[in-house]
Design a protein around this motif. Structure first.
Motif, PDB file in Angstrom:
ATOM      1  N   ARG A 179      35.053  29.727 -25.358  1.00 33.83           N
ATOM      2  CA  ARG A 179      36.219  30.379 -24.762  1.00 33.83           C
ATOM      3  C   ARG A 179      35.816  31.413 -23.706  1.00 33.83           C
ATOM      4  N   TYR A 180      34.822  32.238 -24.039  1.00 35.09           N
ATOM      5  CA  TYR A 180      34.502  33.367 -23.176  1.00 35.09           C
ATOM      6  C   TYR A 180      33.328  33.134 -22.226  1.00 35.09           C
ATOM      7  N   TRP A 181      32.437  32.176 -22.543  1.00 36.65           N
ATOM      8  CA  TRP A 181      31.232  32.051 -21.729  1.00 36.65           C
ATOM      9  C   TRP A 181      30.899  30.588 -21.449  1.00 36.65           C
ATOM     10  N   PRO A 182      31.883  29.777 -21.017  1.00 37.02           N
ATOM     11  CA  PRO A 182      31.587  28.368 -20.738  1.00 37.02           C
ATOM     12  C   PRO A 182      30.663  28.195 -19.541  1.00 37.02           C
ATOM     13  N   ASN A 183      30.585  29.206 -18.691  1.00 36.31           N
ATOM     14  CA  ASN A 183      29.722  29.140 -17.509  1.00 36.31           C
ATOM     15  C   ASN A 183      28.253  28.961 -17.857  1.00 36.31           C
ATOM     16  N   SER A 184      27.873  29.268 -19.108  1.00 34.54           N
ATOM     17  CA  SER A 184      26.471  29.072 -19.507  1.00 34.54           C
ATOM     18  C   SER A 184      26.081  27.601 -19.473  1.00 34.54           C
ATOM     19  N   GLY A 185      27.073  26.698 -19.503  1.00 28.70           N
ATOM     20  CA  GLY A 185      26.780  25.276 -19.500  1.00 28.70           C
ATOM     21  C   GLY A 185      26.710  24.643 -18.130  1.00 28.70           C
ATOM     22  N   LEU A 186      26.887  25.430 -17.075  1.00 33.34           N
ATOM     23  CA  LEU A 186      26.860  24.866 -15.723  1.00 33.34           C
ATOM     24  C   LEU A 186      25.420  24.604 -15.283  1.00 33.34           C
ATOM     25  N   PRO A 187      25.183  23.478 -14.641  1.00 28.89           N
ATOM     26  CA  PRO A 187      23.816  23.122 -14.260  1.00 28.89           C
ATOM     27  C   PRO A 187      23.415  23.655 -12.884  1.00 28.89           C
ATOM     28  N   GLY A 188      22.113  23.658 -12.647  1.00 30.68           N
ATOM     29  CA  GLY A 188      21.576  23.886 -11.313  1.00 30.68           C
ATOM     30  C   GLY A 188      21.992  25.208 -10.685  1.00 30.68           C
ATOM     31  N   GLU A 189      22.333  25.142  -9.406  1.00 31.08           N
ATOM     32  CA  GLU A 189      22.608  26.339  -8.616  1.00 31.08           C
ATOM     33  C   GLU A 189      24.098  26.665  -8.496  1.00 31.08           C
ATOM     34  N   LEU A 190      24.936  26.019  -9.298  1.00 24.27           N
ATOM     35  CA  LEU A 190      26.373  26.273  -9.201  1.00 24.27           C
ATOM     36  C   LEU A 190      26.704  27.751  -9.417  1.00 24.27           C
ATOM     37  N   SER A 191      26.009  28.388 -10.350  1.00 19.46           N
ATOM     38  CA  SER A 191      26.323  29.779 -10.659  1.00 19.46           C
ATOM     39  C   SER A 191      26.083  30.698  -9.472  1.00 19.46           C
ATOM     40  N   ALA A 192      25.182  30.320  -8.581  1.00 20.54           N
ATOM     41  CA  ALA A 192      24.928  31.139  -7.398  1.00 20.54           C
ATOM     42  C   ALA A 192      25.858  30.813  -6.245  1.00 20.54           C
ATOM     43  N   GLU A 193      26.467  29.626  -6.256  1.00 24.63           N
ATOM     44  CA  GLU A 193      27.186  29.159  -5.084  1.00 24.63           C
ATOM     45  C   GLU A 193      28.705  29.229  -5.195  1.00 24.63           C
TER      46      GLU A 193
END
Length: 318
Positions: A231-245
């Motif tokens: 619920r609160y931290w699904p972004n931990s499952g994103l791959p590669g450089e998505l978190s930076a872009e």
């Protein structure tokens, strides 16, 4: 000896709550605190993003002995390096004799695009970071500084409020190229999760404190922990450089639709309520070469992790 720390998650908590958690973490016996610096949360459900430097002023006055670091800021766009230098110097001065660690990195589009500047590719951001660190160090000398570089201009600037010693600047680097470059201009290394890049950094002459954040969700059952983390931290499952872009929480919410609860359960977040799972994760980070290991509790129930660590985890490392 390894220092064990606790994360103050700016993306999830009101600044007054963060100050309270800092007090509770110190009372529980943690060695240091790390606080995140965000203009936006990753996803809207997280719900907060206070100004980190104001929050740190509260932490400085509410705690007594615990060391603190910022993990991490990006002094390349949203903060001009001269403004970052003043902010970090002021906070370090407020912590007086305690250690204050300046974690820095190349940032994420999520936070840095807000002034309308173009988001450069990573290689350019590393160049900007190296120049920014040079500016910051000059200003921390207390001398009047003028700088006309490739990315930044500073004219007749002097900082009058400074700590007794400048904080170590610990650079976040994930890839081989970034770790190699960071070894030349960093005073330490900062990472989320044990990264192989630390070996590259060390092999290229990197020296200083080495920070590693672990992510956890302590709940009564593992299923409940997975549900909360999803619920609160699904972004931990994103791959590669998505978190930076990705540029906005709305875009992260769209991207995390491809993340499942199984991805969370099988990923890097510690959801096992057994204290040994936390002890083992910390020991894995220590074995990888980190001497400052800190844990983030995902969700509203921060007391669950604070109590578990005070009673069961921290005694294993005392």
């Amino acid at each position: 000896m390894t220092a064990i720390g606790y994360t103050l998650s700016s993306e999830e908590h009101h600044p007054s709550a963060l100050v309270d958690y800092a007090q509770r973490a110190e009372a529980a016996g943690f060695d240091f605190l790390s606080i995140s610096d965000h203009f936006h949360p990753w996803v809207g459900e997280q719900g907060e993003a206070p100004f980190v430097w104001s929050t740190l002023g509260g932490v400085a006055t509410a705690t007594e002995d615990i060391d603190v670091g910022v993990g991490v800021s990006a002094p390349i766009q949203r903060f001009h390096p001269a403004i970052y230098a003043q902010a970090a110097a002021t906070v370090a001065a407020m912590f007086e004799s305690r250690a204050f660690y300046a974690g820095v990195g190349t940032g994420e589009n999520l936070n840095e695009h807000v002034l309308g500047d173009r988001w450069p590719e990573h290689a350019v951001r590393m160049e900007m970071l190296e120049e920014a660190i040079g500016v910051i160090r000059k200003l921390w000398s207390g001398r009047e500084v003028s700088h006309h570089g490739d990315h930044y201009t500073v004219e007749n600037a002097r900082l009058f409020t400074l700590p007794e010693e400048p904080p170590p600047i610990c650079v976040s680097a994930y890839g081989e190229r970034a770790a190699t470059a960071a070894a030349d201009f960093s005073d330490g290394f900062w990472s989320v999760g044990p990264q192989e890049a630390i070996e590259v950094w060390e092999d290229n002459g990197g020296e200083g404190p080495r920070f590693c954040q672990l992510q956890a969700c302590v709940a009564e059952t593992e299923d409940e922990a997975v549900e909360t983390a999803y619920r609160y931290w699904p972004n931990s499952g994103l791959p590669g450089e998505l978190s930076a872009e990705l540029a906005t929480p709305a875009l992260f919410e769209q991207a995390t639709q491809m993340v499942s609860k199984d991805d969370i359960a099988e990923g890097s977040i510690i959801t096992d309520p057994d204290p040994q799972a936390h002890i083992d994760s910390i020991e894995t980070a220590i074995d990888a070469g980190y001497d400052h290991v800190y844990t983030m509790q995902i969700g509203d129930d921060q007391g669950a992790l604070l109590e578990l660590y005070e009673e069961e985890v921290l005694p294993s490392f005392s």
